[in-house]
Design an enzyme around this catalytic site. Structure first.
Site, PDB file in Angstrom:
ATOM      1  CB  SER A   1      -0.809   0.020   1.324  1.00 56.79           C
ATOM      2  OG  SER A   1      -1.617   1.281   1.435  1.00 56.79           O
TER       3      SER A   1
ATOM      4  CE1 TYR B   1      -4.148  -2.399   4.938  1.00 58.79           C
ATOM      5  CE2 TYR B   1      -3.328  -0.406   4.283  1.00 58.79           C
ATOM      6  CZ  TYR B   1      -3.736  -1.230   3.783  1.00 58.79           C
ATOM      7  OH  TYR B   1      -3.877  -1.638   2.338  1.00 58.79           O
TER       8      TYR B   1
END
Length: 261
Positions: free
Chosen positions: A143, A156
Site C-alpha cells: 500500500s 495497517y
C-alpha cells in the site's frame, strides 16, 4: 503479457476485490491457478466461474495465510495437483481503522498476522519450490500507506511497511536463484475494504480532495483506482516483460503519495 504456462500462479486473498481481478486477468492469459482465501463458499464460486469460462486447471484452497501449517499443506497440495509453482501474489490483507489509542493488542496482532506474517508464510513456502527450479516471480500487494503516514491507520501502515521490507529482503536472498520479488503499492482502490471506511458521500469526497484534519492530501488524478488497474500492475511484475526487475515498488495511487514510495 508473456507468462510461462507450465508454471502455476498462486494468489492469496483471491476473493478480495484486487485478488479476484488478478485471478481473472491471469485466467484470461491461460495461466494455471491456485486460488487461496479463507472464504470457502466465495472461493468455490470464483473457481466455478473461472473454470466454466477457461480450460486450464483452476483450483481453490481454503487457507488462513497466518497459519504456517495450513500454508505448507496447501503448497504441497498445489505442487502435487497442479505442478510447479512459478508465480505468487500476496494479495491477502485486512484493515484495522482507528486511532492508536483505540486499537487493542488483539486487533494489532490480527492485522500483522495477515498482512505481514501471512506474506512471510506464503513467500517462504513458494520460494522453497521456486529455488529448486531456479525461476519464479513473487509480487506483494502492499500500500502507499507503507511509506506515507495515515492517521487512524497505524496498524495497517506498519504491517504493510513490514511486508514491503520483507519482500525486498527476501528478494536479495533468492535473486541468485533467478527469483524476482517486487511490490505493488496501491492507493485508494474501489474495493469493499475502502468502502468500509466511508460512512457517507463526504468521506468519499475527502478521499478524492484530501482531508487536512488527517494531514492527508487528495488524489491528483482525482479518481479512485479500479481493481483492474491494480491487477494490471501486478501481472506486469509477474510477467516476462519485467524479467530484469526485482526489489522494486510500483506505486499505483493516482499521485496521492507524491511519489514517496
Amino acid at each position: 503479457m508473456i507468462f510461462d504456462k507450465k508454471y502455476v500462479a498462486v494468489i492469496t486473498g483471491a476473493c478480495g476485490g484486487i485478488g479476484e481481478a488478478i485471478a481473472k486477468r491471469l485466467a484470461k492469459e491461460g495461466v494455471i491457478l491456485a486460488l487461496i482465501d479463507k472464504q470457502a463458499n466465495a472461493l468455490q464460486s470464483l473457481v466455478n466461474q473461472l473454470s466454466h469460462k477457461y480450460s486450464q486447471p483452476i483450483i481453490g484452497f481454503s487457507v488462513d495465510v497466518a497459519d504456517p501449517e495450513q500454508v505448507d499443506r496447501a503448497f504441497l497440495a498445489i505442487k502435487k495437483q497442479l505442478g510447479s509453482i512459478g508465480y505468487l501474489v500476496n494479495g491477502a490483507g485486512v484493515l484495522q481503522h482507528g486511532s492508536v489509542e483505540n486499537t487493542n493488542i488483539d486487533e494489532w496482532k490480527h492485522v500483522f498476522a495477515v498482512n505481514a506474517t501471512g506474506v512471510f508464510n506464503t513467500s517462504k513456502a513458494a520460494a522453497s519450490y521456486m529455488m529448486e527450479q531456479r525461476k519464479g516471480s513473487i509480487v506483494t500487494v502492499a500500500s502507499n500507506a507503507a511509506r506515507v503516514p495515515r492517521a487512524t491507520m497505524a496498524a495497517y501502515c506498519a504491517s504493510k511497511a513490514a511486508a514491503q521490507a520483507f519482500t525486498y529482503a527476501l528478494g536479495l536472498e533468492v535473486a541468485p536463484f533467478g527469483i524476482r520479488c517486487n511490490v505493488v503499492a496501491p492507493g485508494s482502490t474501489d474495493t469493499p475494504m475502502l468502502q468500509s471506511m466511508w460512512k457517507n458521500e463526504n468521506d468519499k469526497s475527502r478521499t478524492l480532495d484530501g482531508n487536512p484534519e488527517q494531514f492527508r492530501i487528495g488524489i491528483p488524478l482525482h479518481k479512485i483506482a479500479t481493481s483492474d488497474e491494480i491487477a494490471f500492475a501486478v501481472c506486469f511484475y509477474l510477467s516476462e516483460e519485467s524479467s530484469q526487475t526485482t526489489l522494486s515498488t510500483l506505486l499505483v495511487d493516482g499521485g496521492a503519495a507524491l511519489g514517496s514510495c
